[in-house]
Design a protein around this motif. Structure first.
Motif, PDB file in Angstrom:
ATOM      1  N   ARG A   1       0.876  -1.168   0.000  1.00  0.00           N
ATOM      2  CA  ARG A   1       0.000   0.000   0.000  1.00  0.00           C
ATOM      3  C   ARG A   1       0.913   1.217   0.000  1.00  0.00           C
ATOM      4  O   ARG A   1       1.698   1.404   0.923  1.00  0.00           O
ATOM      5  CB  ARG A   1      -0.873  -0.034   1.249  1.00  0.00           C
ATOM      6  CG  ARG A   1      -1.853   1.110   1.352  1.00  0.00           C
ATOM      7  CD  ARG A   1      -2.740   0.895   2.581  1.00  0.00           C
ATOM      8  NE  ARG A   1      -3.734   1.941   2.684  1.00  0.00           N
ATOM      9  CZ  ARG A   1      -3.488   3.145   3.182  1.00  0.00           C
ATOM     10  NH1 ARG A   1      -2.281   3.441   3.636  1.00  0.00           N
ATOM     11  NH2 ARG A   1      -4.434   4.050   3.228  1.00  0.00           N
ATOM     12  N   MET A   2       0.830   2.025  -1.046  1.00  0.00           N
ATOM     13  CA  MET A   2       1.745   3.151  -1.187  1.00  0.00           C
ATOM     14  C   MET A   2       1.262   4.333  -0.357  1.00  0.00           C
ATOM     15  O   MET A   2       0.124   4.365   0.106  1.00  0.00           O
ATOM     16  CB  MET A   2       1.856   3.566  -2.662  1.00  0.00           C
ATOM     17  CG  MET A   2       2.090   2.424  -3.627  1.00  0.00           C
ATOM     18  SD  MET A   2       3.547   1.433  -3.260  1.00  0.00           S
ATOM     19  CE  MET A   2       4.827   2.480  -3.922  1.00  0.00           C
ATOM     20  N   MET A   3       2.133   5.334  -0.256  1.00  0.00           N
ATOM     21  CA  MET A   3       1.821   6.551   0.500  1.00  0.00           C
ATOM     22  C   MET A   3       0.505   7.196   0.106  1.00  0.00           C
ATOM     23  O   MET A   3      -0.187   7.773   0.923  1.00  0.00           O
ATOM     24  CB  MET A   3       2.916   7.573   0.230  1.00  0.00           C
ATOM     25  CG  MET A   3       3.814   7.825   1.369  1.00  0.00           C
ATOM     26  SD  MET A   3       5.111   8.934   0.801  1.00  0.00           S
ATOM     27  CE  MET A   3       4.170  10.376   0.315  1.00  0.00           C
TER      28      MET A   3
ATOM     29  N   ASN B   1       0.030  16.485  -6.030  1.00  0.00           N
ATOM     30  CA  ASN B   1      -1.198  16.013  -5.372  1.00  0.00           C
ATOM     31  C   ASN B   1      -0.944  14.829  -4.447  1.00  0.00           C
ATOM     32  O   ASN B   1      -1.878  14.195  -3.961  1.00  0.00           O
ATOM     33  CB  ASN B   1      -2.226  15.594  -6.433  1.00  0.00           C
ATOM     34  CG  ASN B   1      -2.541  16.727  -7.381  1.00  0.00           C
ATOM     35  OD1 ASN B   1      -2.695  17.874  -6.949  1.00  0.00           O
ATOM     36  ND2 ASN B   1      -2.602  16.442  -8.670  1.00  0.00           N
ATOM     37  N   GLY B   2       0.328  14.513  -4.256  1.00  0.00           N
ATOM     38  CA  GLY B   2       0.660  13.395  -3.370  1.00  0.00           C
ATOM     39  C   GLY B   2       0.618  12.054  -4.072  1.00  0.00           C
ATOM     40  O   GLY B   2       0.772  11.006  -3.441  1.00  0.00           O
ATOM     41  N   LYS B   3       0.377  12.047  -5.378  1.00  0.00           N
ATOM     42  CA  LYS B   3       0.290  10.772  -6.099  1.00  0.00           C
ATOM     43  C   LYS B   3       1.683  10.198  -6.347  1.00  0.00           C
ATOM     44  O   LYS B   3       2.597  10.923  -6.733  1.00  0.00           O
ATOM     45  CB  LYS B   3      -0.433  11.023  -7.432  1.00  0.00           C
ATOM     46  CG  LYS B   3      -0.649   9.777  -8.279  1.00  0.00           C
ATOM     47  CD  LYS B   3      -1.569  10.118  -9.453  1.00  0.00           C
ATOM     48  CE  LYS B   3      -1.456   9.232 -10.674  1.00  0.00           C
ATOM     49  NZ  LYS B   3      -1.357   7.819 -10.527  1.00  0.00           N
ATOM     50  N   VAL B   4       1.791   8.902  -6.107  1.00  0.00           N
ATOM     51  CA  VAL B   4       3.076   8.232  -6.332  1.00  0.00           C
ATOM     52  C   VAL B   4       3.277   7.990  -7.822  1.00  0.00           C
ATOM     53  O   VAL B   4       2.439   7.383  -8.485  1.00  0.00           O
ATOM     54  CB  VAL B   4       3.112   6.889  -5.565  1.00  0.00           C
ATOM     55  CG1 VAL B   4       4.321   6.066  -5.961  1.00  0.00           C
ATOM     56  CG2 VAL B   4       3.084   7.145  -4.064  1.00  0.00           C
ATOM     57  N   ILE B   5       4.378   8.480  -8.351  1.00  0.00           N
ATOM     58  CA  ILE B   5       4.680   8.307  -9.768  1.00  0.00           C
ATOM     59  C   ILE B   5       5.877   7.365  -9.883  1.00  0.00           C
ATOM     60  O   ILE B   5       6.885   7.533  -9.186  1.00  0.00           O
ATOM     61  CB  ILE B   5       5.067   9.654 -10.438  1.00  0.00           C
ATOM     62  CG1 ILE B   5       4.038  10.743 -10.125  1.00  0.00           C
ATOM     63  CG2 ILE B   5       5.278   9.469 -11.941  1.00  0.00           C
ATOM     64  CD1 ILE B   5       2.719  10.601 -10.825  1.00  0.00           C
ATOM     65  N   GLY B   6       5.752   6.390 -10.762  1.00  0.00           N
ATOM     66  CA  GLY B   6       6.861   5.464 -10.942  1.00  0.00           C
ATOM     67  C   GLY B   6       6.512   4.506 -12.050  1.00  0.00           C
ATOM     68  O   GLY B   6       5.524   4.701 -12.761  1.00  0.00           O
TER      69      GLY B   6
END
Ligand SMILES: Nc1ncnc2c1ncn2[C@@H]1O[C@H](COP(=O)(O)OP(=O)(O)OP(=O)(O)O)[C@@H](O)[C@H]1O
Ligand SMILES: [Mg+2]
Length: 460
Positions: A385-387, A423-428
């Motif tokens: 579960r990511m940030m 927006n705090g979205k995890v990018i990868g």
């Protein structure tokens, strides 16, 4: 009659289809202050008491006519009560109380709307005045309240007594399941210090498919292709991850790849895995009854399943000695088994398995256990579960064998987090490591084709 002694279990509760709501978040409505909610909760309780004094058993069957009659009774009593007390309430507040009293009688009180809201995955009651929900991966507090501890206890009773369970000082923790399949855990004082605590993991009526998970960027298409070939090619796979990381959801999605002509036996504490195939036998473990008898463990069921001529065994989660029986089954020709395990990395998953095998109490030497693990497990799929609340497959690792005393692992795919956007979205991105797995031969023998390029070319 005191409503506290009213037998709510004779009320037909819950989940008629007409009540299913569209995906909305009722808690987004303009916030009523806590003081106001408490005041309304007081009045709700007074009215509930008076309504229950008037209604008879025949009125709580739950059909529409009976419900309308009770509604009329509530409105009449509410107006009378407000008049007697010289309290003025807006039409909206009256409607709110009417709904609350209905929910107290026919449903699960203040949390009814949360349970009906399809956007809510999880409901957490930490005592009467702190209620949290999880929606879209994020946990947040709602402004819903119970009046007091006794009110929470009454709703707990309503949830678990029809299931033949009870909670009290003598048995202060209970796991149960709602009629719709949602999982409930209850723990009360003195074990919980905040007052009675309820945790409900809602049952997904329409579970996520692999396509959905690709859409959420939990994994990419290539990984899905590899996992599909792995399941169809009868690899033994473990889905590993922390609490609420999406293990069961992924297991469920993966099990859709099992060919329809195989005999599948699923084993769980509370049936969560939902298979589309025809030939499925679902086994559920059972806690001891009130006299402490009749317990049937996952382990008992695994042993029994082996006598049921399974093609596949799907175990919801291994958390104890059944790990040994699973490994032995996998090593004796029951290939293609799937299960989940609570661990933080593929490496951790191996040591956790080792610990679970020791719980079987067989006093096996460590090396022997590791050899069993190395030869039984083919693939570990690690979820996290990511940030930002999203769930990702962060690794697909192959168990390649032993080197000295150590079980060897080889990553095939990894998730590389690049940044977190504004927006705090995890990018990868998900990338193959370039390693072609040793299991290629086994899946080929089982009729599955995979191009080696899928493991070696980042952009394909
Ligand atoms: N890939 C996903 N994307 C978005 N939400 C997800 C995903 N996987 C699971 N969820 C949601 O997360 C919650 C937990 O999922 P799930 O029950 O699969 O987790 P779990 O790891 O098995 O939890 P537990 O440790 O309690 O067994 C559910 O509400 C589910 O709908
Ligand atoms: Mg789970």
């Amino acid at each position: 009659m005191d409503y506290r002694s009213f037998d709510f279990s004779k009320v037909t509760t819950q989940q008629t289809d007409s009540k299913k709501k569209e995906t909305t978040l009722t808690t987004n409505e303009p916030t009523i202050s806590k003081a106001k909610r408490l005041e309304l909760a007081e009045i709700t309780e007074v009215v509930l008491q008076l309504v229950i004094d008037e209604i008879t058993d025949e009125m709580v069957g739950g059909d529409d006519e009976e419900k309308n009659q009770i509604r009329r009774t509530i409105i009449r009593i509410l107006n009378r009560t407000l008049g007697e007390r010289d309290v003025y309430l807006s039409q909206a507040d009256k409607g709110y109380i009417e709904e609350n009293v209905m929910n107290e009688i026919f449903d699960f009180g203040p949390i009814t709307e949360l349970l009906q809201d399809e956007a809510v995955n999880e409901v957490m009651v930490n005592g009467p005045h702190l209620i949290f929900i999880e929606t879209m991966g994020k946990i947040r507090q709602t402004d819903i309240i119970f009046k007091d501890d006794a009110h929470v206890m009454r709703i707990i009773d309503k949830i678990i007594s029809p299931l033949g369970r009870r909670v009290d000082e003598g048995s202060p923790l209970v796991d149960a399941r709602l009629p719709d399949g949602s999982r409930v855990n209850v723990i009360i004082p003195p074990l919980s210090v905040n007052g009675p605590v309820i945790t409900i993991r809602k049952f997904a009526a329409d579970p996520f498919t692999v396509q959905d998970l690709i859409g959420f960027e939990t994994l990419d298409k290539k990984m899905a292709t590899v996992l599909k070939a792995g399941v169809r090619g009868q690899l033994n796979m473990l889905v590993s991850g922390g609490t609420g990381s999406g293990k069961t959801t992924l297991l469920n999605a993966l099990s859709s790849f099992i060919p329809g002509d195989e005999r599948i036996i699923t084993i769980e504490d509370a049936a969560e895995v939902q298979l589309q195939q025809e030939h499925v036998v679902t086994l559920e473990s059972r806690p001891a009854n009130i006299e402490g008898k009749g317990r049937v463990t996952i382990r008992d069921l695994v042993v029994n399943a082996l006598r049921m001529r399974p093609d596949r065994i799907v175990v919801g989660e291994v958390r104890s000695g059944e790990a040994l029986d699973m490994l032995q089954a996998m090593n004796t020709g029951h290939d293609g088994s799937l299960t989940t395990i609570h661990a933080n990395s593929p490496r951790d998953c191996i040591s956790r398995l080792e610990t679970l095998v020791m719980m079987a109490g067989m006093e096996l030497p460590t090396r022997a256990i590791r050899e069993q693990i190395a030869s039984a497990i083919d693939v570990i799929v690690q979820v996290d579960r990511m940030m930002d609340g999203t769930r990702k497959v962060v690794k697909i690792s192959e168990v390649t064998g032993m080197e000295g005393e150590t079980v060897t692992l080889q990553d095939l795919f990894v998730f590389e987090q690049e940044r977190v956007d504004k927006n705090g979205k995890v990018i990868g991105r998900h990338i193959p490591t370039g390693v072609v797995p040793a299991f290629m031969k086994q899946i080929k023998d089982n009729g599955e084709q995979l191009s080696t390029r899928i493991f070696t070319e980042p952009e394909m």
